[in-house]
Design an enzyme around this catalytic site. Structure first.
Site, mmCIF file in Angstrom:
data_model
loop_
_atom_site.group_PDB
_atom_site.id
_atom_site.type_symbol
_atom_site.label_atom_id
_atom_site.label_comp_id
_atom_site.label_asym_id
_atom_site.label_seq_id
_atom_site.Cartn_x
_atom_site.Cartn_y
_atom_site.Cartn_z
ATOM 1 N N SER A 1 4.128 0.769 1.635
ATOM 2 C CA SER A 1 4.707 0.478 2.946
ATOM 3 C C SER A 1 3.869 1.083 4.066
ATOM 4 C CB SER A 1 6.130 1.030 3.036
ATOM 5 O OG SER A 1 6.957 0.380 2.117
HETATM 6 N N1 SAH Z 1 8.537 2.484 -1.581
HETATM 7 C C1 SAH Z 1 7.212 1.901 -1.681
HETATM 8 C C2 SAH Z 1 7.248 0.413 -1.381
HETATM 9 C C3 SAH Z 1 6.907 -0.352 -2.578
HETATM 10 S S1 SAH Z 1 6.982 -2.105 -2.400
HETATM 11 C C4 SAH Z 1 6.230 2.632 -0.783
HETATM 12 O O1 SAH Z 1 6.494 3.738 -0.362
HETATM 13 O O2 SAH Z 1 5.151 2.145 -0.521
HETATM 14 C C5 SAH Z 1 8.539 -2.453 -3.158
HETATM 15 C C6 SAH Z 1 8.663 -2.154 -4.618
HETATM 16 O O3 SAH Z 1 9.964 -2.602 -5.013
HETATM 17 C C7 SAH Z 1 7.674 -2.872 -5.535
HETATM 18 O O4 SAH Z 1 6.952 -1.935 -6.273
HETATM 19 C C8 SAH Z 1 8.568 -3.728 -6.430
HETATM 20 O O5 SAH Z 1 8.111 -3.836 -7.758
HETATM 21 C C9 SAH Z 1 9.889 -2.981 -6.355
HETATM 22 N N2 SAH Z 1 11.071 -3.772 -6.712
HETATM 23 C C10 SAH Z 1 11.356 -5.059 -6.396
HETATM 24 N N3 SAH Z 1 12.554 -5.420 -6.919
HETATM 25 C C11 SAH Z 1 13.048 -4.324 -7.563
HETATM 26 C C12 SAH Z 1 14.230 -4.060 -8.318
HETATM 27 N N4 SAH Z 1 15.177 -4.975 -8.510
HETATM 28 N N5 SAH Z 1 14.391 -2.830 -8.838
HETATM 29 C C13 SAH Z 1 13.440 -1.860 -8.677
HETATM 30 N N6 SAH Z 1 12.298 -2.049 -7.984
HETATM 31 C C14 SAH Z 1 12.091 -3.260 -7.433
#
Ligand code: SAH
Length: 225
Positions: A75
């Site tokens: 993010s």
């Molecule tokens: N928090 C992260 C953002 C990652 S992007 C940061 O600090 O950069 C969002 C993430 O959500 C991805 O890795 C994706 O695989 C995960 N994701 C999507 N659907 C999900 C679900 N149902 N349960 C757990 N993780 C999920």
């Protein structure tokens, strides 16, 4: 000339990942309206470049999301700061649940503003990647789970903060149930157009939703992989 071990180079940072570059990021966050000093100091304590591939580390302190593999992203610093600020609302957080660990950047920031952090990720290799980053930073108050975050973590509920870092088509009921009385849930909702929502739970049967601002996240999917 001293020869640094690769791990040391990565942890200390070189050139564009220097302290000055990181300070510029904090100045920018303040200009963008982030006011919570606890959040700003958490962001300042977490080196973002260790969460991205070395080829991208030169861009680690820009205000952009960057690829982390598996079609996912880290993010943008602004959104990490903004969501943390909304979650905290100036209060000390005890137990926080994050859905969507990714590479663990937001998780590491949360580890500095909450006593206990639980984070759920559906893609196994990302759980492993995040675990190694969080270990490197000695974030000992964090536990990661490889699971479908739509369900939350009922066995560990209630949580006084829940933060979802992938866009949901609707707010999962499980997460509402697992929010403590007085707790706050921050979640992006929508498909093409996404809006950040805050859900508060002032009493057992009373949930209050506030629409905050447009955002852009990868989708919240179902199941694990
Ligand atoms: N928090 C992260 C953002 C990652 S992007 C940061 O600090 O950069 C969002 C993430 O959500 C991805 O890795 C994706 O695989 C995960 N994701 C999507 N659907 C999900 C679900 N149902 N349960 C757990 N993780 C999920």
């Amino acid at each position: 000339m001293a020869i640094l071990k690769p791990s040391l180079v990565k942890a200390t940072g070189i050139g564009m990942t220097s302290q000055r570059t990181r300070e510029r990021m904090l100045t920018r966050l303040r200009e963008q309206g982030i006011k919570d000093e606890v959040v700003l100091s958490a962001i300042s304590a977490i080196p973002r470049h260790i969460f991205v591939d070395e080829a991208l580390s030169i861009r680690a302190y820009e205000d952009v999301s960057l690829p982390i593999g598996f079609g996912q992203t880290i993010s943008q610093p602004y959104i990490v700061a903004r969501m943390s600020e909304i979650l905290r609302k100036g209060n000390t957080l005890n137990k926080v649940l994050e859905i969507g660990t990714g590479c663990g950047y937001q998780t590491a920031v949360l580890s500095k503003i909450a006593a206990e952090v639980y984070s759920v990720e559906r893609i196994r290799p990302l759980v492993m990647k995040a675990r190694s980053h969080l270990r490197e930073l000695k974030c000992v108050n964090v536990k990661l789970a490889h699971a479908d975050g739509n369900m939350g973590l009922p066995q560990l509920a209630p949580f006084d903060g829940i933060i979802v870092t992938a866009a949901a088509s609707h707010i999962p009921q499980g997460l509402l149930d697992q929010l403590a009385i007085g707790g706050r849930l921050v979640i992006p909702v929508g498909t093409d157009e996404q809006i950040l929502y805050l859900v508060e739970r002032p009493s057992k049967f009373d949930y209050r939703q506030t629409k905050l601002e447009p955002v852009k996240f990868v989708p919240l999917l179902g199941g694990t992989s």
